[in-house]
Design a protein around this motif. Structure first.
Motif, PDB file in Angstrom:
ATOM      1  N   LEU A   1       0.803  -1.357  -0.108  1.00  0.00           N
ATOM      2  CA  LEU A   1      -0.007  -0.040  -0.011  1.00  0.00           C
ATOM      3  C   LEU A   1       0.803   1.317  -0.165  1.00  0.00           C
ATOM      4  O   LEU A   1       0.568   2.312  -0.686  1.00  0.00           O
ATOM      5  CB  LEU A   1      -0.868   0.073   1.260  1.00  0.00           C
ATOM      6  N   GLY A   2       2.156   1.161   0.778  1.00  0.00           N
ATOM      7  CA  GLY A   2       2.838   2.330   0.649  1.00  0.00           C
ATOM      8  C   GLY A   2       3.442   2.628  -0.512  1.00  0.00           C
ATOM      9  O   GLY A   2       3.628   3.913  -1.014  1.00  0.00           O
ATOM     10  N   GLU A   3       3.889   1.748  -1.336  1.00  0.00           N
ATOM     11  CA  GLU A   3       4.518   1.744  -2.628  1.00  0.00           C
ATOM     12  C   GLU A   3       3.230   2.549  -3.709  1.00  0.00           C
ATOM     13  O   GLU A   3       3.610   3.468  -4.404  1.00  0.00           O
ATOM     14  CB  GLU A   3       4.988   0.675  -3.361  1.00  0.00           C
TER      15      GLU A   3
ATOM     16  N   VAL B   1       0.447   9.624  -0.239  1.00  0.00           N
ATOM     17  CA  VAL B   1      -0.501   9.622   0.874  1.00  0.00           C
ATOM     18  C   VAL B   1       0.232   9.354   1.985  1.00  0.00           C
ATOM     19  O   VAL B   1       0.015   9.906   3.312  1.00  0.00           O
ATOM     20  CB  VAL B   1      -1.660   8.754   0.758  1.00  0.00           C
ATOM     21  N   GLN B   2       1.135   8.468   2.025  1.00  0.00           N
ATOM     22  CA  GLN B   2       2.136   8.086   3.028  1.00  0.00           C
ATOM     23  C   GLN B   2       2.809   9.565   3.599  1.00  0.00           C
ATOM     24  O   GLN B   2       2.939   9.609   4.589  1.00  0.00           O
ATOM     25  CB  GLN B   2       3.015   6.918   2.766  1.00  0.00           C
ATOM     26  N   THR B   3       3.433   9.949   2.761  1.00  0.00           N
ATOM     27  CA  THR B   3       4.081  11.386   3.124  1.00  0.00           C
ATOM     28  C   THR B   3       3.089  12.315   3.630  1.00  0.00           C
ATOM     29  O   THR B   3       3.651  12.719   4.805  1.00  0.00           O
ATOM     30  CB  THR B   3       4.950  11.811   1.808  1.00  0.00           C
ATOM     31  N   ALA B   4       2.208  12.641   3.213  1.00  0.00           N
ATOM     32  CA  ALA B   4       1.233  13.392   3.891  1.00  0.00           C
ATOM     33  C   ALA B   4       0.713  13.003   4.899  1.00  0.00           C
ATOM     34  O   ALA B   4       0.729  13.981   5.823  1.00  0.00           O
ATOM     35  CB  ALA B   4      -0.003  13.660   2.581  1.00  0.00           C
ATOM     36  N   LEU B   5       0.303  12.017   5.300  1.00  0.00           N
ATOM     37  CA  LEU B   5      -0.255  11.453   6.553  1.00  0.00           C
ATOM     38  C   LEU B   5       0.844  11.186   7.602  1.00  0.00           C
ATOM     39  O   LEU B   5       0.563  11.465   8.925  1.00  0.00           O
ATOM     40  CB  LEU B   5      -1.033  10.050   6.513  1.00  0.00           C
ATOM     41  N   GLY B   6       2.093  10.886   7.223  1.00  0.00           N
ATOM     42  CA  GLY B   6       3.098  10.446   8.356  1.00  0.00           C
ATOM     43  C   GLY B   6       3.034   9.125   8.272  1.00  0.00           C
ATOM     44  O   GLY B   6       1.936   8.457   8.083  1.00  0.00           O
ATOM     45  N   ARG B   7       4.200   8.304   8.562  1.00  0.00           N
ATOM     46  CA  ARG B   7       4.145   7.030   8.901  1.00  0.00           C
ATOM     47  C   ARG B   7       3.204   6.212   9.882  1.00  0.00           C
ATOM     48  O   ARG B   7       2.606   5.287   9.519  1.00  0.00           O
ATOM     49  CB  ARG B   7       5.676   6.636   9.161  1.00  0.00           C
TER      50      ARG B   7
ATOM     51  N   ALA C   1       0.180   7.375  11.146  1.00  0.00           N
ATOM     52  CA  ALA C   1      -1.152   7.648  10.732  1.00  0.00           C
ATOM     53  C   ALA C   1      -1.553   6.610   9.483  1.00  0.00           C
ATOM     54  O   ALA C   1      -2.541   6.109   9.393  1.00  0.00           O
ATOM     55  CB  ALA C   1      -1.582   9.045  10.549  1.00  0.00           C
ATOM     56  N   PHE C   2      -0.398   6.554   8.594  1.00  0.00           N
ATOM     57  CA  PHE C   2      -0.639   5.730   7.422  1.00  0.00           C
ATOM     58  C   PHE C   2      -0.599   4.359   7.843  1.00  0.00           C
ATOM     59  O   PHE C   2      -1.474   3.568   7.390  1.00  0.00           O
ATOM     60  CB  PHE C   2       0.619   5.998   6.441  1.00  0.00           C
ATOM     61  N   ARG C   3       0.447   3.747   8.710  1.00  0.00           N
ATOM     62  CA  ARG C   3       0.307   2.421   9.043  1.00  0.00           C
ATOM     63  C   ARG C   3      -0.844   1.976   9.877  1.00  0.00           C
ATOM     64  O   ARG C   3      -1.523   1.167   9.849  1.00  0.00           O
ATOM     65  CB  ARG C   3       1.529   2.215  10.103  1.00  0.00           C
ATOM     66  N   ALA C   4      -1.632   3.065  10.752  1.00  0.00           N
ATOM     67  CA  ALA C   4      -2.857   2.697  11.200  1.00  0.00           C
ATOM     68  C   ALA C   4      -4.013   2.565  10.443  1.00  0.00           C
ATOM     69  O   ALA C   4      -4.981   1.664  10.485  1.00  0.00           O
ATOM     70  CB  ALA C   4      -3.234   3.949  12.388  1.00  0.00           C
ATOM     71  N   ALA C   5      -3.981   3.433   9.311  1.00  0.00           N
ATOM     72  CA  ALA C   5      -4.816   3.343   8.354  1.00  0.00           C
ATOM     73  C   ALA C   5      -4.878   2.031   7.765  1.00  0.00           C
ATOM     74  O   ALA C   5      -5.837   1.386   7.172  1.00  0.00           O
ATOM     75  CB  ALA C   5      -4.877   4.442   7.189  1.00  0.00           C
TER      76      ALA C   5
ATOM     77  N   ARG D   1     -12.114   8.754   6.635  1.00  0.00           N
ATOM     78  CA  ARG D   1     -11.168   9.030   7.855  1.00  0.00           C
ATOM     79  C   ARG D   1     -11.072  10.457   8.101  1.00  0.00           C
ATOM     80  O   ARG D   1     -11.066  11.075   6.990  1.00  0.00           O
ATOM     81  CB  ARG D   1      -9.872   8.565   7.965  1.00  0.00           C
ATOM     82  N   PRO D   2     -11.190  10.942   9.279  1.00  0.00           N
ATOM     83  CA  PRO D   2     -11.228  12.402   9.515  1.00  0.00           C
ATOM     84  C   PRO D   2      -9.886  12.891   9.201  1.00  0.00           C
ATOM     85  O   PRO D   2      -8.742  12.144   9.361  1.00  0.00           O
ATOM     86  CB  PRO D   2     -11.336  12.386  11.325  1.00  0.00           C
ATOM     87  N   ALA D   3      -9.699  14.038   8.527  1.00  0.00           N
ATOM     88  CA  ALA D   3      -8.398  14.548   8.079  1.00  0.00           C
ATOM     89  C   ALA D   3      -7.521  14.590   9.364  1.00  0.00           C
ATOM     90  O   ALA D   3      -7.843  15.165  10.599  1.00  0.00           O
ATOM     91  CB  ALA D   3      -8.504  16.008   7.367  1.00  0.00           C
TER      92      ALA D   3
END
Length: 108
Positions: A56-58, A63-69, A71-75, A104-106
């Motif tokens: 998903l990260g690839e 999105v991973q960069t914008a959310l941060g590691r 928050a992205f992992r939690a999603a 998800r909430p921003a």
């Protein structure tokens, strides 16, 4: 009288349940090396989520960069828990991830 083994499909489904939902499979798991049965199952469980999160990260690198590691992992964990992979290629996994992110909430 020798007990008949369950069909392979049943064993695979039970193993999948143990990996995705936690707990132990109904059959005996014989680990290798120094691991006990719980440790061996943890290797599969963590590896499964790690590989799908990487895929998903690839696909969703921005999105991973914008959310941060974190928050992205939690999603990813939420997405993976609700949508086990049924694809042979990891590149085909995650088409519905954008819909989960939109719900998800921003992050503030």
């Amino acid at each position: 009288m020798k007990r008949e083994a369950p069909p392979l499909r049943e064993l695979q489904a039970e193993f999948e349940r143990a990996v995705l939902e936690g707990g132990r499979p109904a059959f005996t798991l014989t680990p290798g090396g120094r691991l006990d049965a719980d440790g061996a199952l943890a290797v599969y469980r963590e590896g499964y989520f790690a590989r799908l999160t990487d895929a998903l990260g690839e696909t969703y690198e921005g999105v991973q960069t914008a959310l941060g590691r974190g928050a992205f992992r939690a999603a990813c964990r939420d997405f993976i828990a609700g949508r086990p992979s049924s694809f042979y290629s990891l590149y085909d996994y995650g088409a519905e991830f954008a819909a989960l992110l939109a719900s998800r909430p921003a992050a503030g």
